[in-house]
Design an enzyme around this catalytic site. Structure first.
Site, short mmCIF file in Angstrom:
data_model
loop_
_atom_site.label_atom_id
_atom_site.label_comp_id
_atom_site.label_asym_id
_atom_site.label_seq_id
_atom_site.Cartn_x
_atom_site.Cartn_y
_atom_site.Cartn_z
N LYS A 9 50.57 40.75 51.73
CA LYS A 9 50.66 39.35 52.13
C LYS A 9 51.50 39.20 53.41
O LYS A 9 52.16 40.15 53.83
CB LYS A 9 51.26 38.54 50.98
CG LYS A 9 50.42 38.59 49.68
CD LYS A 9 51.03 37.69 48.60
CE LYS A 9 50.30 37.84 47.28
NZ LYS A 9 50.85 36.93 46.24
N TYR A 49 41.81 31.96 45.77
CA TYR A 49 42.68 31.42 44.72
C TYR A 49 41.99 30.32 43.89
O TYR A 49 42.67 29.51 43.27
CB TYR A 49 43.98 30.89 45.33
CG TYR A 49 44.95 31.97 45.74
CD1 TYR A 49 45.44 32.90 44.81
CD2 TYR A 49 45.42 32.07 47.05
CE1 TYR A 49 46.34 33.90 45.17
CE2 TYR A 49 46.33 33.06 47.42
CZ TYR A 49 46.78 33.97 46.49
OH TYR A 49 47.68 34.95 46.84
N ASN A 112 55.89 37.54 46.93
CA ASN A 112 55.87 38.78 46.15
C ASN A 112 55.07 39.91 46.79
O ASN A 112 54.64 40.84 46.14
CB ASN A 112 55.43 38.50 44.70
CG ASN A 112 54.03 37.90 44.62
OD1 ASN A 112 53.31 37.87 45.61
ND2 ASN A 112 53.64 37.44 43.43
N HIS A 115 49.08 41.38 46.73
CA HIS A 115 48.10 40.88 45.78
C HIS A 115 47.26 42.04 45.27
O HIS A 115 46.95 42.95 46.04
CB HIS A 115 47.15 39.86 46.44
CG HIS A 115 45.94 39.57 45.61
ND1 HIS A 115 45.96 38.65 44.58
CD2 HIS A 115 44.70 40.13 45.59
CE1 HIS A 115 44.77 38.64 43.99
NE2 HIS A 115 43.99 39.54 44.58
N GLU A 126 36.44 39.52 44.50
CA GLU A 126 37.37 39.52 45.63
C GLU A 126 36.96 40.51 46.72
O GLU A 126 37.07 40.21 47.91
CB GLU A 126 38.79 39.84 45.13
CG GLU A 126 39.35 38.73 44.25
CD GLU A 126 40.73 39.04 43.71
OE1 GLU A 126 41.36 38.12 43.15
OE2 GLU A 126 41.20 40.19 43.83
P1 DAT Z 1 49.26 37.71 40.46
O1 DAT Z 1 49.44 37.64 41.97
O2 DAT Z 1 50.28 38.61 39.82
O3 DAT Z 1 47.85 38.03 40.05
P2 DAT Z 1 48.67 34.95 39.71
O4 DAT Z 1 47.22 35.29 39.94
O5 DAT Z 1 49.07 34.29 38.44
O6 DAT Z 1 49.60 36.25 39.89
O7 DAT Z 1 49.17 33.99 40.88
C1 DAT Z 1 48.70 34.18 42.22
C2 DAT Z 1 49.84 33.97 43.18
O8 DAT Z 1 50.27 32.62 43.15
C3 DAT Z 1 51.12 34.79 42.86
O9 DAT Z 1 51.08 36.09 43.40
C4 DAT Z 1 52.18 33.96 43.49
C5 DAT Z 1 51.68 32.53 43.31
N1 DAT Z 1 52.25 31.94 42.09
C6 DAT Z 1 51.88 32.18 40.81
N2 DAT Z 1 52.62 31.48 39.94
C7 DAT Z 1 53.48 30.75 40.69
C8 DAT Z 1 54.51 29.80 40.43
N3 DAT Z 1 54.80 29.46 39.17
N4 DAT Z 1 55.19 29.27 41.47
C9 DAT Z 1 54.90 29.60 42.74
N5 DAT Z 1 53.94 30.49 43.08
C10 DAT Z 1 53.24 31.05 42.08
MG MG Z 2 46.09 36.98 40.23
#
Ligand code: DAT
Ligand code: MG
Length: 149
Positions: A9, A49, A112, A115, A126
């Site tokens: 990212k 997303y 973080n 991805h 994806e």
């Molecule tokens: P991952 O990236 O581990 O698959 P995810 O698909 O649940 O996690 O979420 C996608 C991204 O969205 C994640 O990398 C960071 C952001 N995100 C997720 N939950 C969040 C939250 N509670 N607050 C802010 N950003 C969040």
């Molecule tokens: Mg995810």
């Protein structure tokens, strides 16, 4: 053999962690089948997303992933999807296992670094968003015979 989509990212690129992140996946044995630096458009980010549309963090997450260049790659290997998720660590860096990318380089869920696809259907969806079929290359590395019985 599985394929997964990984994105370094904008925070990973800006913090000069591209080499370090790729090194960890490569050292584990995952093979790079596709790789490029690109700027994600809003349209692509919203498609990427889509499962999170309507959640409070959707807009911020779309803004962030489009805020600067990213490195997109396809990694290939046995159990590539789960292995890559494990090397990345849990979504929230403070809950990620020590030694994982997210634990070692991050503190905040919205920054973080990396991805990774979370399952076979997601990975196929994806990968199709980011790569044309001819941009993904299957090949054997000299060391691959040492990674599997
Ligand atoms: P991952 O990236 O581990 O698959 P995810 O698909 O649940 O996690 O979420 C996608 C991204 O969205 C994640 O990398 C960071 C952001 N995100 C997720 N939950 C969040 C939250 N509670 N607050 C802010 N950003 C969040
Ligand atoms: Mg995810």
């Amino acid at each position: 053999m599985e394929r997964t989509l990984i994105i370094i990212k904008p925070d990973g690129v800006q913090r000069a962690l591209v080499g370090e992140v790729i090194r960890r996946f490569e050292a584990r044995g995952l093979r790079i089948a596709g790789l490029k630096l690109m700027q994600i458009s809003r349209e692509l980010a919203e498609a990427h997303y889509a499962e999170h549309r309507g959640k409070p963090f959707f807009e911020g997450t779309v803004k962030f992933i489009t805020s600067g260049p990213v490195v997109v790659m396809c990694l290939e290997g046995p159990n590539a999807i789960a292995a890559a998720r494990q090397t990345m660590g849990a979504t929230r860096p403070h809950e990620a296992a020590p030694g994982s990318i997210r634990a070692d380089f991050g503190l905040d869920v919205s920054r973080n670094i990396v991805h990774g696809s979370d399952g076979p259907e997601t990975a196929a969806r994806e990968l199709a968003l980011y790569f044309k079929p001819e941009e993904l290359i299957s090949y054997q590395r000299a060391g691959d015979v040492w990674l599997k019985e």
